[in-house]
Design an enzyme around this catalytic site. Structure first.
Site, PDB file in Angstrom:
ATOM      1  N   GLU A 312       0.832  -1.217   0.000  1.00  0.00           N
ATOM      2  CA  GLU A 312       0.000   0.000   0.000  1.00  0.00           C
ATOM      3  C   GLU A 312       0.862   1.260   0.000  1.00  0.00           C
ATOM      4  O   GLU A 312       0.838   2.027   0.963  1.00  0.00           O
ATOM      5  CB  GLU A 312      -0.869   0.022   1.270  1.00  0.00           C
ATOM      6  CG  GLU A 312      -1.779  -1.152   1.442  1.00  0.00           C
ATOM      7  CD  GLU A 312      -2.275  -1.293   2.887  1.00  0.00           C
ATOM      8  OE1 GLU A 312      -1.678  -0.706   3.805  1.00  0.00           O
ATOM      9  OE2 GLU A 312      -3.257  -2.003   3.075  1.00  0.00           O
ATOM     10  N   PRO A 313       1.616   1.533  -1.038  1.00  0.00           N
ATOM     11  CA  PRO A 313       2.457   2.733  -1.049  1.00  0.00           C
ATOM     12  C   PRO A 313       1.658   3.989  -1.343  1.00  0.00           C
ATOM     13  O   PRO A 313       0.721   3.969  -2.131  1.00  0.00           O
ATOM     14  CB  PRO A 313       3.426   2.450  -2.201  1.00  0.00           C
ATOM     15  CG  PRO A 313       2.641   1.563  -3.122  1.00  0.00           C
ATOM     16  CD  PRO A 313       1.747   0.721  -2.257  1.00  0.00           C
ATOM     17  N   GLY A 314       2.036   5.092  -0.704  1.00  0.00           N
ATOM     18  CA  GLY A 314       1.429   6.382  -0.991  1.00  0.00           C
ATOM     19  C   GLY A 314       2.513   7.374  -1.386  1.00  0.00           C
ATOM     20  O   GLY A 314       2.659   7.755  -2.545  1.00  0.00           O
ATOM     21  N   ARG A 315       3.329   7.747  -0.402  1.00  0.00           N
ATOM     22  CA  ARG A 315       4.359   8.764  -0.590  1.00  0.00           C
ATOM     23  C   ARG A 315       5.275   8.486  -1.783  1.00  0.00           C
ATOM     24  O   ARG A 315       5.594   9.391  -2.552  1.00  0.00           O
ATOM     25  CB  ARG A 315       5.226   8.829   0.685  1.00  0.00           C
ATOM     26  CG  ARG A 315       6.298   9.909   0.652  1.00  0.00           C
ATOM     27  CD  ARG A 315       7.368   9.672   1.753  1.00  0.00           C
ATOM     28  NE  ARG A 315       6.813   9.248   2.999  1.00  0.00           N
ATOM     29  CZ  ARG A 315       6.501  10.056   4.015  1.00  0.00           C
ATOM     30  NH1 ARG A 315       6.733  11.335   3.936  1.00  0.00           N
ATOM     31  NH2 ARG A 315       5.984   9.558   5.138  1.00  0.00           N
ATOM     32  N   CYS A 386       1.039  33.121  11.903  1.00  0.00           N
ATOM     33  CA  CYS A 386       1.373  33.823  13.127  1.00  0.00           C
ATOM     34  C   CYS A 386       1.946  32.830  14.136  1.00  0.00           C
ATOM     35  O   CYS A 386       1.323  32.540  15.157  1.00  0.00           O
ATOM     36  CB  CYS A 386       0.112  34.489  13.657  1.00  0.00           C
ATOM     37  SG  CYS A 386       0.524  35.874  14.685  1.00  0.00           S
ATOM     38  N   GLU A 387       3.084  32.279  13.800  1.00  0.00           N
ATOM     39  CA  GLU A 387       3.680  31.251  14.642  1.00  0.00           C
ATOM     40  C   GLU A 387       5.148  31.113  14.259  1.00  0.00           C
ATOM     41  O   GLU A 387       5.467  30.947  13.077  1.00  0.00           O
ATOM     42  CB  GLU A 387       2.928  29.930  14.386  1.00  0.00           C
ATOM     43  CG  GLU A 387       3.418  28.804  15.218  1.00  0.00           C
ATOM     44  CD  GLU A 387       2.311  27.812  15.580  1.00  0.00           C
ATOM     45  OE1 GLU A 387       1.122  28.183  15.600  1.00  0.00           O
ATOM     46  OE2 GLU A 387       2.673  26.665  15.837  1.00  0.00           O
ATOM     47  N   TYR A 416       1.235  14.071   1.596  1.00  0.00           N
ATOM     48  CA  TYR A 416       1.046  14.544   2.967  1.00  0.00           C
ATOM     49  C   TYR A 416       1.239  16.054   3.119  1.00  0.00           C
ATOM     50  O   TYR A 416       1.593  16.518   4.192  1.00  0.00           O
ATOM     51  CB  TYR A 416       1.949  13.770   3.945  1.00  0.00           C
ATOM     52  CG  TYR A 416       1.704  12.275   3.914  1.00  0.00           C
ATOM     53  CD1 TYR A 416       0.494  11.738   4.350  1.00  0.00           C
ATOM     54  CD2 TYR A 416       2.660  11.392   3.412  1.00  0.00           C
ATOM     55  CE1 TYR A 416       0.252  10.374   4.306  1.00  0.00           C
ATOM     56  CE2 TYR A 416       2.425  10.026   3.356  1.00  0.00           C
ATOM     57  CZ  TYR A 416       1.224   9.526   3.801  1.00  0.00           C
ATOM     58  OH  TYR A 416       0.982   8.172   3.754  1.00  0.00           O
TER      59      TYR A 416
HETATM   60  N1  LLP Z   1      -0.760   1.666   4.764  1.00  0.00           N
HETATM   61  C1  LLP Z   1      -1.040   2.030   6.032  1.00  0.00           C
HETATM   62  C2  LLP Z   1      -1.800   1.133   6.876  1.00  0.00           C
HETATM   63  C3  LLP Z   1      -0.604   3.277   6.514  1.00  0.00           C
HETATM   64  O1  LLP Z   1      -0.867   3.622   7.767  1.00  0.00           O
HETATM   65  C4  LLP Z   1       0.136   4.136   5.670  1.00  0.00           C
HETATM   66  C5  LLP Z   1       0.603   5.442   6.136  1.00  0.00           C
HETATM   67  C6  LLP Z   1       0.388   3.722   4.349  1.00  0.00           C
HETATM   68  C7  LLP Z   1      -0.070   2.470   3.935  1.00  0.00           C
HETATM   69  C8  LLP Z   1       1.131   4.578   3.352  1.00  0.00           C
HETATM   70  O2  LLP Z   1       2.420   4.890   3.767  1.00  0.00           O
HETATM   71  P1  LLP Z   1       3.419   5.630   2.742  1.00  0.00           P
HETATM   72  O3  LLP Z   1       3.717   4.672   1.623  1.00  0.00           O
HETATM   73  O4  LLP Z   1       2.721   6.827   2.237  1.00  0.00           O
HETATM   74  O5  LLP Z   1       4.608   5.955   3.565  1.00  0.00           O
HETATM   75  N2  LLP Z   1       1.855  12.121   7.661  1.00  0.00           N
HETATM   76  C9  LLP Z   1       3.122  11.399   7.731  1.00  0.00           C
HETATM   77  C10 LLP Z   1       2.985   9.999   7.185  1.00  0.00           C
HETATM   78  C11 LLP Z   1       1.904   9.214   7.869  1.00  0.00           C
HETATM   79  C12 LLP Z   1       1.762   7.856   7.290  1.00  0.00           C
HETATM   80  C13 LLP Z   1       0.546   7.200   7.807  1.00  0.00           C
HETATM   81  N3  LLP Z   1       0.296   5.902   7.286  1.00  0.00           N
HETATM   82  C14 LLP Z   1       4.166  12.172   6.930  1.00  0.00           C
HETATM   83  O6  LLP Z   1       3.832  13.187   6.363  1.00  0.00           O
HETATM   84  O7  LLP Z   1       5.321  11.793   6.908  1.00  0.00           O
END
Ligand code: LLP
Length: 489
Positions: A312-315, A386-387, A416
């Protein structure tokens, strides 16, 4: 002119502060003959003139090719160990209708973790059967909707959710596929991982309880058990933490196989990207092969068939495809212990990128509207909020003649940033513009002042006093009867 001899830098000064490091900037980014930054074939000054700043810019071709590359890497690695794989795009990193379509067209499923994310994915036409639904505290309404629309898998995050989801599925007359999220005891961040027996965090259930809870899941006719799920962290640079976690999970997976079918193993997301030249994530192909090797070895040792894998990649897909454009407003030399720090203030800040303030994240910035022959100067890019913690880029070398009116671009803001954006200080959230082949189109409209005012039901004094004729649909103002009013009636 920013001082070139400022304070000690944690980042090496580049020979040329105009260069765009290809590891950090989108694959189609460059500079035109005027020196203007071009993303997806569109010059930054044209984007700023047409859409204003701050502006989120997403390179569509980069997002698509990263999605395709990741899917291909995992498919090849899985095929090498005799199995197959599903790759879900983690919508929490950045979800919009256009992005859902790009990811779907590139062959990815969609991973959502709230009813809102589910609603966007469904509205954009994603196939619910190719979705996973996460969340450590899903509401009954979220569970019922996920079941009703036929979400491919609900990831059970607690013991309590077994019955909640089973009951909802039974009421709907459906059999719901579920995974069980466990804690493998492996935490990873960047290039290190830590393995412990227990994890002190809100997600999932201890690995030690997985057999007992999977047995309970199997005892419910309205549930179908797919397998274990684990997510070990985010911004991870190599395969070692994933491999260790997979090996631990497979030990329990092997016990579960003796009790019934376990078709899948989902290893989550978390693959890292380069925000600055200091970050060196291994290529995704190497990570995919490293994980597959470890999975195959563990399955051999345990004498079980290699399960179907899921990630499950996002970033790692959307992060490097995004750039934020700002306009420089104020350049201020600030005398500090040991020198002068130059604060370059831009027209956005922690409301469009909370990551620096939240996590101490590092970013790379470049002048976008021109190049310069001025020497590199160490600056801090600050926002307009303002921080004092409202920092966009803590340390960066920009040409020392950076000045008000310059456009500044910050790299790798695709993940993100928009999804964590806020209206702090009543700052409207910027638009998201997709660029591709020299064309730009708005994929998420920017907020306006009218948007900011629209939901505030106390602006109209008569309405605020409870005498208004009507309130906005969907947001009824609570009827408050005070003692004084009561007495007057
Ligand atoms: N699967 C699950 C269950 C997750 O909790 C997450 C991210 C992902 C997949 C995707 O992870 P990625 O491939 O995007 O790293 N806001 C933080 C990151 C929080 C990630 C939360 N869960 C940041 O900006 O670094």
């Amino acid at each position: 002119m920013a001082s070139a001899s400022a304070v000690p830098s944690v980042r090496p000064a580049p020979a040329d502060p105009n260069t765009l490091n290809p590891a950090v900037w989108p694959e189609h980014a460059g500079r035109d003959a005027r020196g203007v930054l071009v993303v997806g074939g569109v010059p930054a000054d044209e984007l700023a003139a047409e859409f204003g700043t701050p502006l989120y810019v997403v390179d569509e071709a980069a997002a698509r090719s990263r999605a395709a590359r990741l899917r291909t890497a995992f498919e090849a690695a899985a095929a090498g160990i005799g199995t197959d794989v599903t790759v879900y795009y983690a919508g929490k990193s950045f979800l919009s209708g256009a992005v859902v379509r790009w990811m779907t067209e590139e062959g990815l499923g969609i991973d959502v973790c709230t009813g809102g994310e589910l609603a966007i994915a469904l509205a954009a036409g994603a196939d619910p059967a190719r979705m996973g639904f996460h969340g450590n505290n899903k509401s009954s309404a979220e569970i019922e909707r996920a079941v009703a629309v036929g979400v491919g898998a609900i990831i059970l995050d607690s013991e309590a959710e077994i019955d909640r989801v089973a009951d909802a599925a039974a009421r709907a007359g459906r059999v719901q596929r579920v995974r069980l999220r466990v804690n493998s005891g492996v935490h990873a961040s960047t290039h290190e991982f830590l393995a412990t027996a227990h994890e002190d965090q809100k997600f999932g259930v201890p690995l030690a309880r997985a057999v007992e809870l999977a047995t309970r899941i199997r005892g419910r006719d309205s549930l179908e058990f797919l397998g274990l799920h684990c997510h070990i962290g985010s911004q991870i640079f190599d395969a070692s933490g994933f491999g260790e976690s997979a090996a631990r999970l497979l030990g329990v997976h092997a016990e579960l196989v003796r009790l019934g079918p376990v078709p899948e193993l989902n290893l989550g997301g978390g693959f890292g990207i380069a925000y600055t030249e200091a970050d060196d994530p291994r290529p995704i192909e190497e990570i995919a092969l490293g994980i597959a090797d470890r999975v195959a070895a563990a399955c051999r040792d345990l004498d079980v068939a290699v399960p179907k894998l899921a990630f499950e990649p996002g970033r790692s897909i959307i992060g490097p495809a995004g750039v934020t454009l700002y306009t420089v407003g104020t350049v201020k030399p600030v005398p500090i212990e040991g020198g002068t720090r130059t604060y370059v203030s831009v027209d956005g800040g922690m409301s469009d990128n909370a990551r620096t303030a939240l996590y101490g994240a590092a970013y790379s910035a470049r002048l976008a509207s021109r190049t310069s022959d001025a020497p590199p100067a160490l600056v801090r890019v600050a926002g307009k909020h303002c921080e004092s913690g409202d920092i966009v880029v803590d340390q960066e070398h920009l040409p020392a003649d950076v000045a008000p009116g310059d456009l500044l671009a910050v790299a790798a803001t695709g993940a993100y940033c928009w999804s964590l954006a806020s209206n702090y200080n009543h700052v409207a959230r910027p638009a998201v513009v997709a660029v591709r082949d020299g064309r730009a189109r708005v994929i998420v409209r920017g907020e306006t002042e009218a948007d900011l005012l629209a939901r505030d039901l106390g602006l109209d004094a008569a309405q605020d006093a409870g005498h208004g004729a009507s309130v906005a649909a969907g947001a009824p103002a609570p009827t408050v009867s005070t003692a004084a009013e009561g007495a007057a009636e």
